[in-house]
Design a protein around this motif. Sequence first.
Motif, PDB file in Angstrom:
ATOM      1  N   GLU A 217       0.835  -1.203   0.000  1.00  0.00           N
ATOM      2  CA  GLU A 217       0.000   0.000   0.000  1.00  0.00           C
ATOM      3  C   GLU A 217       0.868   1.250   0.000  1.00  0.00           C
ATOM      4  O   GLU A 217       1.895   1.325   0.681  1.00  0.00           O
ATOM      5  N   VAL A 218       0.419   2.261  -0.733  1.00  0.00           N
ATOM      6  CA  VAL A 218       1.141   3.516  -0.859  1.00  0.00           C
ATOM      7  C   VAL A 218       0.260   4.670  -0.375  1.00  0.00           C
ATOM      8  O   VAL A 218      -0.972   4.604  -0.455  1.00  0.00           O
ATOM      9  N   GLY A 219       0.902   5.706   0.166  1.00  0.00           N
ATOM     10  CA  GLY A 219       0.196   6.914   0.578  1.00  0.00           C
ATOM     11  C   GLY A 219       1.067   8.126   0.279  1.00  0.00           C
ATOM     12  O   GLY A 219       2.275   8.007   0.073  1.00  0.00           O
ATOM     13  N   TYR A 220       0.463   9.327   0.284  1.00  0.00           N
ATOM     14  CA  TYR A 220       1.220  10.522  -0.089  1.00  0.00           C
ATOM     15  C   TYR A 220       0.479  11.776   0.337  1.00  0.00           C
ATOM     16  O   TYR A 220      -0.738  11.751   0.583  1.00  0.00           O
ATOM     17  N   ASP A 221       1.222  12.875   0.420  1.00  0.00           N
ATOM     18  CA  ASP A 221       0.633  14.197   0.532  1.00  0.00           C
ATOM     19  C   ASP A 221       1.636  15.246   0.083  1.00  0.00           C
ATOM     20  O   ASP A 221       2.837  14.985   0.032  1.00  0.00           O
ATOM     21  N   LEU A 222       1.134  16.431  -0.269  1.00  0.00           N
ATOM     22  CA  LEU A 222       1.956  17.548  -0.695  1.00  0.00           C
ATOM     23  C   LEU A 222       1.612  18.775   0.129  1.00  0.00           C
ATOM     24  O   LEU A 222       0.481  18.906   0.619  1.00  0.00           O
ATOM     25  N   VAL A 223       2.595  19.676   0.257  1.00  0.00           N
ATOM     26  CA  VAL A 223       2.252  20.972   0.839  1.00  0.00           C
ATOM     27  C   VAL A 223       1.316  21.676  -0.135  1.00  0.00           C
ATOM     28  O   VAL A 223       1.343  21.437  -1.345  1.00  0.00           O
ATOM     29  N   GLU A 224       0.489  22.538   0.384  1.00  0.00           N
ATOM     30  CA  GLU A 224      -0.577  23.124  -0.430  1.00  0.00           C
ATOM     31  C   GLU A 224      -0.048  23.860  -1.659  1.00  0.00           C
ATOM     32  O   GLU A 224      -0.625  23.774  -2.756  1.00  0.00           O
ATOM     33  N   ALA A 225       1.060  24.575  -1.516  1.00  0.00           N
ATOM     34  CA  ALA A 225       1.578  25.370  -2.631  1.00  0.00           C
ATOM     35  C   ALA A 225       2.078  24.513  -3.786  1.00  0.00           C
ATOM     36  O   ALA A 225       2.261  25.025  -4.907  1.00  0.00           O
ATOM     37  N   ALA A 226       2.309  23.219  -3.560  1.00  0.00           N
ATOM     38  CA  ALA A 226       2.829  22.337  -4.610  1.00  0.00           C
ATOM     39  C   ALA A 226       1.728  21.577  -5.335  1.00  0.00           C
ATOM     40  O   ALA A 226       2.008  20.866  -6.311  1.00  0.00           O
ATOM     41  N   ARG A 227       0.495  21.727  -4.882  1.00  0.00           N
ATOM     42  CA  ARG A 227      -0.593  20.954  -5.487  1.00  0.00           C
ATOM     43  C   ARG A 227      -1.025  21.567  -6.815  1.00  0.00           C
ATOM     44  O   ARG A 227      -0.909  22.763  -7.038  1.00  0.00           O
ATOM     45  N   GLY A 228      -1.534  20.693  -7.676  1.00  0.00           N
ATOM     46  CA  GLY A 228      -2.045  21.154  -8.956  1.00  0.00           C
ATOM     47  C   GLY A 228      -1.005  21.297 -10.048  1.00  0.00           C
ATOM     48  O   GLY A 228      -1.295  21.836 -11.124  1.00  0.00           O
ATOM     49  N   HIS A 229       0.210  20.809  -9.814  1.00  0.00           N
ATOM     50  CA  HIS A 229       1.274  20.926 -10.809  1.00  0.00           C
ATOM     51  C   HIS A 229       1.746  19.567 -11.333  1.00  0.00           C
ATOM     52  O   HIS A 229       2.739  19.500 -12.058  1.00  0.00           O
ATOM     53  N   GLY A 230       1.066  18.501 -10.964  1.00  0.00           N
ATOM     54  CA  GLY A 230       1.421  17.175 -11.450  1.00  0.00           C
ATOM     55  C   GLY A 230       2.553  16.491 -10.719  1.00  0.00           C
ATOM     56  O   GLY A 230       3.001  15.412 -11.127  1.00  0.00           O
ATOM     57  N   TYR A 231       3.009  17.084  -9.600  1.00  0.00           N
ATOM     58  CA  TYR A 231       4.134  16.478  -8.874  1.00  0.00           C
ATOM     59  C   TYR A 231       3.758  15.128  -8.271  1.00  0.00           C
ATOM     60  O   TYR A 231       4.549  14.173  -8.307  1.00  0.00           O
ATOM     61  N   ALA A 232       2.578  15.041  -7.677  1.00  0.00           N
ATOM     62  CA  ALA A 232       2.170  13.782  -7.052  1.00  0.00           C
ATOM     63  C   ALA A 232       2.041  12.678  -8.086  1.00  0.00           C
ATOM     64  O   ALA A 232       2.458  11.532  -7.850  1.00  0.00           O
ATOM     65  N   THR A 233       1.473  12.991  -9.242  1.00  0.00           N
ATOM     66  CA  THR A 233       1.341  11.991 -10.306  1.00  0.00           C
ATOM     67  C   THR A 233       2.709  11.511 -10.765  1.00  0.00           C
ATOM     68  O   THR A 233       2.956  10.307 -10.919  1.00  0.00           O
ATOM     69  N   GLU A 234       3.603  12.453 -10.980  1.00  0.00           N
ATOM     70  CA  GLU A 234       4.964  12.115 -11.426  1.00  0.00           C
ATOM     71  C   GLU A 234       5.671  11.223 -10.409  1.00  0.00           C
ATOM     72  O   GLU A 234       6.296  10.210 -10.766  1.00  0.00           O
ATOM     73  N   ALA A 235       5.581  11.583  -9.139  1.00  0.00           N
ATOM     74  CA  ALA A 235       6.236  10.801  -8.097  1.00  0.00           C
ATOM     75  C   ALA A 235       5.600   9.425  -7.960  1.00  0.00           C
ATOM     76  O   ALA A 235       6.304   8.420  -7.773  1.00  0.00           O
ATOM     77  N   LEU A 236       4.284   9.358  -8.054  1.00  0.00           N
ATOM     78  CA  LEU A 236       3.595   8.070  -7.904  1.00  0.00           C
ATOM     79  C   LEU A 236       3.954   7.126  -9.039  1.00  0.00           C
ATOM     80  O   LEU A 236       4.130   5.922  -8.819  1.00  0.00           O
ATOM     81  N   ARG A 237       4.083   7.660 -10.236  1.00  0.00           N
ATOM     82  CA  ARG A 237       4.515   6.813 -11.351  1.00  0.00           C
ATOM     83  C   ARG A 237       5.913   6.257 -11.095  1.00  0.00           C
ATOM     84  O   ARG A 237       6.171   5.071 -11.327  1.00  0.00           O
ATOM     85  N   ALA A 238       6.821   7.115 -10.626  1.00  0.00           N
ATOM     86  CA  ALA A 238       8.199   6.671 -10.386  1.00  0.00           C
ATOM     87  C   ALA A 238       8.256   5.632  -9.274  1.00  0.00           C
ATOM     88  O   ALA A 238       8.942   4.606  -9.404  1.00  0.00           O
ATOM     89  N   LEU A 239       7.551   5.889  -8.173  1.00  0.00           N
ATOM     90  CA  LEU A 239       7.612   4.971  -7.039  1.00  0.00           C
ATOM     91  C   LEU A 239       6.929   3.649  -7.361  1.00  0.00           C
ATOM     92  O   LEU A 239       7.428   2.570  -7.011  1.00  0.00           O
ATOM     93  N   SER A 240       5.799   3.701  -8.053  1.00  0.00           N
ATOM     94  CA  SER A 240       5.094   2.469  -8.417  1.00  0.00           C
ATOM     95  C   SER A 240       5.907   1.648  -9.398  1.00  0.00           C
ATOM     96  O   SER A 240       5.967   0.411  -9.300  1.00  0.00           O
TER      97      SER A 240
END
Length: 359
Positions: A284-307
């Motif tokens: 199982e994986v989980g994640y969060d970002l600081v508010e100012a970093a949201r909406g720029h595709g960072y979480a998607t990019e990181a999740l692809r790399a980690l998965s």
Amino acid sequence: MWTTGAEQVEQAVAECVGVLGEVAGRDWTGVRAGRLEWSCRETAVHIAEDLIAYAGQLAGRERDGYSPFELSLEEGSDNAGALRVIASMGALLAAAVRTAPREVRAFHPYPFRSANREGFAAMGVAEVLLHTHDIAEGLGITYEPDPALCGFVLTRIFPHVQPGPTPWRTLLWATGRGELPGRTPVTEWRWSNNLVLDSERLTLQGVTPAAATDLSTVGDGGFAWLDGGPAEGTRVGAGLVYKQYEDGVHRPEWGMYVLVRREDGRALGAMGFHGVPDEAGRVEVGYDLVEAARGHGYATEALRALSSWALARPEALVVVANVEPGNLPSQHVLARAGFTRVAEDPEHLTYELGVSGDR
């Protein structure tokens, strides 16, 4: 207060030189250093070699292998001279650690082929502590380093080793130099620097137990955070990492990663696994970002790399994520990363990404 390790290198070297300086007039060449095959003299030279080697790797930003040089003492140098060289090489490593930028990594083979400034500091301290012990044992003198130095080493490059009754006894056991009640003697060992994964705009930097402890309270874990971070979810996740470490079940590559933006070295959030894959190969994986970093595709990019990293490992077959039904942004991240919704209940939606084809 967070430390990069320069002070610890200096303290370890000072303790080494102080203890061994008291017996510098004795024969070191004809005496074996503890359980090692080397003499006490050879071991002292080895300490100096390690310190300058680590300084050279870090200062030279060596990425692909060891810097091709060797250290040797002048012919006729006595034991006091060897200690002077240890002190000098320690000063050079401390200087390299102090001046290396936060994001610099250099080659070291164990186990992921790179280390940062804290890793090189911890390796240097470990070499000094352990080999001073070996020499002292060979010469029949008493040596016990500051427990804080041992803790510094354990929480940075022995993340897989459960804390024991005292840091020094634990470090000796973990390196095959002592026994701990209820634990099998160690005959083979290696330390473990943190794993770093790369994506287009980010580096995913593995969190050590030391960083997890700091992040779980009010510290920054040694990272420069965007927008006053980290977020609360990161602090909670860091606390879970440290609890796993205390329980002896932490496996660092299946732990937490801080997401660091390449362009400015700012930490944007965290992503990680809840533990090792289970018997069915599910993790199982989980994640969060600081508010100012949201909406720029960072979480998607990181999740692809980690998965992608996880599913390339033989023990992982499926990466799982559970999100709240009302968390639409997280659901969009999972969908863009290729996850499929497979189940739902009033509290969670479950998404999965599995291995495609044969491996």
